[in-house]
Design a protein around this motif. Structure first.
Motif, PDB file in Angstrom:
ATOM      1  N   LYS A 129       0.820  -1.227   0.000  1.00  0.00           N
ATOM      2  CA  LYS A 129       0.000   0.000   0.000  1.00  0.00           C
ATOM      3  C   LYS A 129       0.847   1.267   0.000  1.00  0.00           C
ATOM      4  O   LYS A 129       0.514   2.241  -0.670  1.00  0.00           O
ATOM      5  CB  LYS A 129      -0.962   0.012   1.198  1.00  0.00           C
ATOM      6  CG  LYS A 129      -2.000  -1.090   1.149  1.00  0.00           C
ATOM      7  CD  LYS A 129      -2.868  -0.987  -0.084  1.00  0.00           C
ATOM      8  CE  LYS A 129      -3.857  -2.121  -0.155  1.00  0.00           C
ATOM      9  NZ  LYS A 129      -4.192  -2.536  -1.479  1.00  0.00           N
ATOM     10  N   THR A 130       1.936   1.256   0.731  1.00  0.00           N
ATOM     11  CA  THR A 130       2.796   2.439   0.784  1.00  0.00           C
ATOM     12  C   THR A 130       3.335   2.770  -0.603  1.00  0.00           C
ATOM     13  O   THR A 130       3.224   3.907  -1.061  1.00  0.00           O
ATOM     14  CB  THR A 130       3.955   2.208   1.776  1.00  0.00           C
ATOM     15  OG1 THR A 130       3.402   1.960   3.073  1.00  0.00           O
ATOM     16  CG2 THR A 130       4.881   3.406   1.840  1.00  0.00           C
ATOM     17  N   ASP A 131       3.911   1.777  -1.268  1.00  0.00           N
ATOM     18  CA  ASP A 131       4.467   2.004  -2.608  1.00  0.00           C
ATOM     19  C   ASP A 131       3.385   2.429  -3.589  1.00  0.00           C
ATOM     20  O   ASP A 131       3.590   3.336  -4.402  1.00  0.00           O
ATOM     21  CB  ASP A 131       5.160   0.740  -3.123  1.00  0.00           C
ATOM     22  CG  ASP A 131       6.377   0.361  -2.303  1.00  0.00           C
ATOM     23  OD1 ASP A 131       6.796   1.150  -1.435  1.00  0.00           O
ATOM     24  OD2 ASP A 131       6.904  -0.748  -2.528  1.00  0.00           O
ATOM     25  N   LEU A 132       2.232   1.792  -3.511  1.00  0.00           N
ATOM     26  CA  LEU A 132       1.140   2.122  -4.424  1.00  0.00           C
ATOM     27  C   LEU A 132       0.686   3.569  -4.228  1.00  0.00           C
ATOM     28  O   LEU A 132       0.478   4.299  -5.201  1.00  0.00           O
ATOM     29  CB  LEU A 132      -0.034   1.159  -4.225  1.00  0.00           C
ATOM     30  CG  LEU A 132      -1.253   1.386  -5.111  1.00  0.00           C
ATOM     31  CD1 LEU A 132      -0.886   1.367  -6.596  1.00  0.00           C
ATOM     32  CD2 LEU A 132      -2.329   0.340  -4.808  1.00  0.00           C
ATOM     33  N   LEU A 133       0.559   4.009  -2.997  1.00  0.00           N
ATOM     34  CA  LEU A 133       0.121   5.389  -2.744  1.00  0.00           C
ATOM     35  C   LEU A 133       1.163   6.397  -3.222  1.00  0.00           C
ATOM     36  O   LEU A 133       0.814   7.441  -3.779  1.00  0.00           O
ATOM     37  CB  LEU A 133      -0.200   5.585  -1.260  1.00  0.00           C
ATOM     38  CG  LEU A 133      -1.438   4.840  -0.769  1.00  0.00           C
ATOM     39  CD1 LEU A 133      -1.566   4.954   0.739  1.00  0.00           C
ATOM     40  CD2 LEU A 133      -2.700   5.351  -1.455  1.00  0.00           C
ATOM     41  N   ILE A 134       2.434   6.089  -3.021  1.00  0.00           N
ATOM     42  CA  ILE A 134       3.498   6.978  -3.503  1.00  0.00           C
ATOM     43  C   ILE A 134       3.455   7.045  -5.028  1.00  0.00           C
ATOM     44  O   ILE A 134       3.550   8.137  -5.618  1.00  0.00           O
ATOM     45  CB  ILE A 134       4.876   6.510  -2.994  1.00  0.00           C
ATOM     46  CG1 ILE A 134       4.965   6.708  -1.467  1.00  0.00           C
ATOM     47  CG2 ILE A 134       6.009   7.261  -3.704  1.00  0.00           C
ATOM     48  CD1 ILE A 134       6.174   6.039  -0.815  1.00  0.00           C
ATOM     49  N   LEU A 135       3.302   5.900  -5.670  1.00  0.00           N
ATOM     50  CA  LEU A 135       3.198   5.875  -7.134  1.00  0.00           C
ATOM     51  C   LEU A 135       1.981   6.669  -7.610  1.00  0.00           C
ATOM     52  O   LEU A 135       2.066   7.422  -8.588  1.00  0.00           O
ATOM     53  CB  LEU A 135       3.119   4.432  -7.643  1.00  0.00           C
ATOM     54  CG  LEU A 135       4.423   3.645  -7.645  1.00  0.00           C
ATOM     55  CD1 LEU A 135       4.160   2.159  -7.886  1.00  0.00           C
ATOM     56  CD2 LEU A 135       5.384   4.202  -8.689  1.00  0.00           C
ATOM     57  N   ARG A 136       0.843   6.486  -6.948  1.00  0.00           N
ATOM     58  CA  ARG A 136      -0.370   7.210  -7.356  1.00  0.00           C
ATOM     59  C   ARG A 136      -0.165   8.716  -7.272  1.00  0.00           C
ATOM     60  O   ARG A 136      -0.559   9.446  -8.190  1.00  0.00           O
ATOM     61  CB  ARG A 136      -1.554   6.791  -6.484  1.00  0.00           C
ATOM     62  CG  ARG A 136      -2.131   5.452  -6.845  1.00  0.00           C
ATOM     63  CD  ARG A 136      -3.249   5.055  -5.906  1.00  0.00           C
ATOM     64  NE  ARG A 136      -3.858   3.791  -6.298  1.00  0.00           N
ATOM     65  CZ  ARG A 136      -4.597   3.053  -5.496  1.00  0.00           C
ATOM     66  NH1 ARG A 136      -4.832   3.438  -4.234  1.00  0.00           N
ATOM     67  NH2 ARG A 136      -5.113   1.912  -5.922  1.00  0.00           N
ATOM     68  N   LEU A 137       0.440   9.183  -6.197  1.00  0.00           N
ATOM     69  CA  LEU A 137       0.695  10.620  -6.064  1.00  0.00           C
ATOM     70  C   LEU A 137       1.583  11.121  -7.203  1.00  0.00           C
ATOM     71  O   LEU A 137       1.280  12.136  -7.838  1.00  0.00           O
ATOM     72  CB  LEU A 137       1.385  10.913  -4.728  1.00  0.00           C
ATOM     73  CG  LEU A 137       0.508  11.258  -3.557  1.00  0.00           C
ATOM     74  CD1 LEU A 137       1.325  11.285  -2.260  1.00  0.00           C
ATOM     75  CD2 LEU A 137      -0.192  12.587  -3.766  1.00  0.00           C
ATOM     76  N   ALA A 138       2.668  10.412  -7.457  1.00  0.00           N
ATOM     77  CA  ALA A 138       3.606  10.845  -8.500  1.00  0.00           C
ATOM     78  C   ALA A 138       2.977  10.782  -9.883  1.00  0.00           C
ATOM     79  O   ALA A 138       3.129  11.714 -10.684  1.00  0.00           O
ATOM     80  CB  ALA A 138       4.868   9.983  -8.453  1.00  0.00           C
ATOM     81  N   VAL A 139       2.259   9.710 -10.184  1.00  0.00           N
ATOM     82  CA  VAL A 139       1.618   9.590 -11.497  1.00  0.00           C
ATOM     83  C   VAL A 139       0.585  10.689 -11.675  1.00  0.00           C
ATOM     84  O   VAL A 139       0.484  11.284 -12.757  1.00  0.00           O
ATOM     85  CB  VAL A 139       0.995   8.184 -11.687  1.00  0.00           C
ATOM     86  CG1 VAL A 139       0.100   8.141 -12.916  1.00  0.00           C
ATOM     87  CG2 VAL A 139       2.089   7.136 -11.790  1.00  0.00           C
ATOM     88  N   TYR A 140      -0.161  10.997 -10.637  1.00  0.00           N
ATOM     89  CA  TYR A 140      -1.128  12.093 -10.736  1.00  0.00           C
ATOM     90  C   TYR A 140      -0.412  13.392 -11.094  1.00  0.00           C
ATOM     91  O   TYR A 140      -0.838  14.116 -11.999  1.00  0.00           O
ATOM     92  CB  TYR A 140      -1.935  12.258  -9.434  1.00  0.00           C
ATOM     93  CG  TYR A 140      -2.845  13.451  -9.509  1.00  0.00           C
ATOM     94  CD1 TYR A 140      -3.987  13.422 -10.304  1.00  0.00           C
ATOM     95  CD2 TYR A 140      -2.539  14.626  -8.846  1.00  0.00           C
ATOM     96  CE1 TYR A 140      -4.811  14.533 -10.424  1.00  0.00           C
ATOM     97  CE2 TYR A 140      -3.349  15.739  -8.958  1.00  0.00           C
ATOM     98  CZ  TYR A 140      -4.490  15.691  -9.737  1.00  0.00           C
ATOM     99  OH  TYR A 140      -5.293  16.791  -9.869  1.00  0.00           O
ATOM    100  N   GLU A 141       0.678  13.682 -10.407  1.00  0.00           N
ATOM    101  CA  GLU A 141       1.403  14.926 -10.704  1.00  0.00           C
ATOM    102  C   GLU A 141       1.979  14.916 -12.123  1.00  0.00           C
ATOM    103  O   GLU A 141       1.932  15.929 -12.820  1.00  0.00           O
ATOM    104  CB  GLU A 141       2.512  15.168  -9.683  1.00  0.00           C
ATOM    105  CG  GLU A 141       1.981  15.643  -8.347  1.00  0.00           C
ATOM    106  CD  GLU A 141       3.058  16.186  -7.448  1.00  0.00           C
ATOM    107  OE1 GLU A 141       3.188  17.425  -7.373  1.00  0.00           O
ATOM    108  OE2 GLU A 141       3.780  15.378  -6.830  1.00  0.00           O
ATOM    109  N   ILE A 142       2.504  13.786 -12.549  1.00  0.00           N
ATOM    110  CA  ILE A 142       3.114  13.700 -13.880  1.00  0.00           C
ATOM    111  C   ILE A 142       2.061  13.828 -14.986  1.00  0.00           C
ATOM    112  O   ILE A 142       2.259  14.552 -15.957  1.00  0.00           O
ATOM    113  CB  ILE A 142       3.906  12.376 -14.027  1.00  0.00           C
ATOM    114  CG1 ILE A 142       5.153  12.417 -13.128  1.00  0.00           C
ATOM    115  CG2 ILE A 142       4.287  12.118 -15.482  1.00  0.00           C
ATOM    116  CD1 ILE A 142       5.838  11.068 -12.930  1.00  0.00           C
TER     117      ILE A 142
END
Length: 137
Positions: free
Chosen positions: A81-94
């Protein structure tokens, strides 16, 4: 003193983590509680609301983007979950926030991974996002 963008990303990550555990929770109450614990500034930054609502409202599309960059035998539901949430935040910004340079979103994700995960996860997040950024440019 205002909250930095990095601090906002930490608060967004923490809010998304809390919402993941309790989807019925009110994001505003989570923001308020987190800000009271970490800052002398009681005002909720608009950027925090934008990140949390953006990730929440575009989760399906974000997960589809992430899935494109996973190894063949991996699926979103296998990520911690931690990695997924970090990825989601970054992908949203990108993908949804052109005013944030891709490199900044990538670097911030790696910083979050450093703070909330481990080296193996940081390398994994770097691989996924580096491939996305390369294709995005």
């Amino acid at each position: 003193m205002s909250i930095t963008r990095h601090e906002v990303r930490i608060l967004a990550f923490q809010t998304l983590f809390a919402l993941n555990s309790n989807p019925e929770a009110d994001p505003s109450e989570i923001y308020t509680q987190l800000i009271e614990e970490t800052s002398t500034q009681p005002k909720i930054p608009a950027y925090l609301e934008q990140l949390v609502s953006g990730v929440s409202n575009n989760r399906v599309e974000i997960d589809e983007v992430i899935a494109q960059y996973l190894k063949k035998n991996w699926a979103i539901n296998r990520l911690n979950k931690t990695d997924l949430l970090i990825l989601r935040l970054a992908v949203y910004e990108i993908k949804w926030m052109p005013e944030t340079p891709d490199k900044v979103a990538l670097d911030e994700a790696l910083q979050l991974a450093k703070e909330f995960s481990d080296d193996k996860s940081r390398r994994f997040i770097n691989g996924v996002l580096s491939n996305l950024v390369e294709k995005n440019n």
